[in-house]
Design a protein around this motif. Sequence first.
Motif: not given
Length: 120
Positions: A12-21
Amino acid sequence: MPAVTRVLVPIDFSPSARAALEYATFLAARLGAELEVLHVWEPPGYVGPDTLARLPLAPGQPGWDQTRGEVEREVEHFLAKSVARPNRLSVRVEAGEPSDTILKVAKDGGSDLIVMGTHG
């Protein structure tokens, strides 16, 4: 333990999505699995009549392709900032309610694992 061949990572373009990616990329590489990146665009529930006429609520409606193209470019921009990019990567953009859409994509696509971030 069953083999993991397909990893789904909703973003969802959030920092937590970055970490998950980043973690999903690591896992997919380690397991030799395909990584599928999914972004679910949620159309607004209510807007005024002037805006409603222009909003793409479903495939085939006016403006849908333009909105989808813009979201796909944003996903590619998000992916371009990744530390690593797996060899076997697919990207998917869907419209709908995120939790239902994520589960449907996982089931229909044969995902063995879902890696996703949280907002706390």
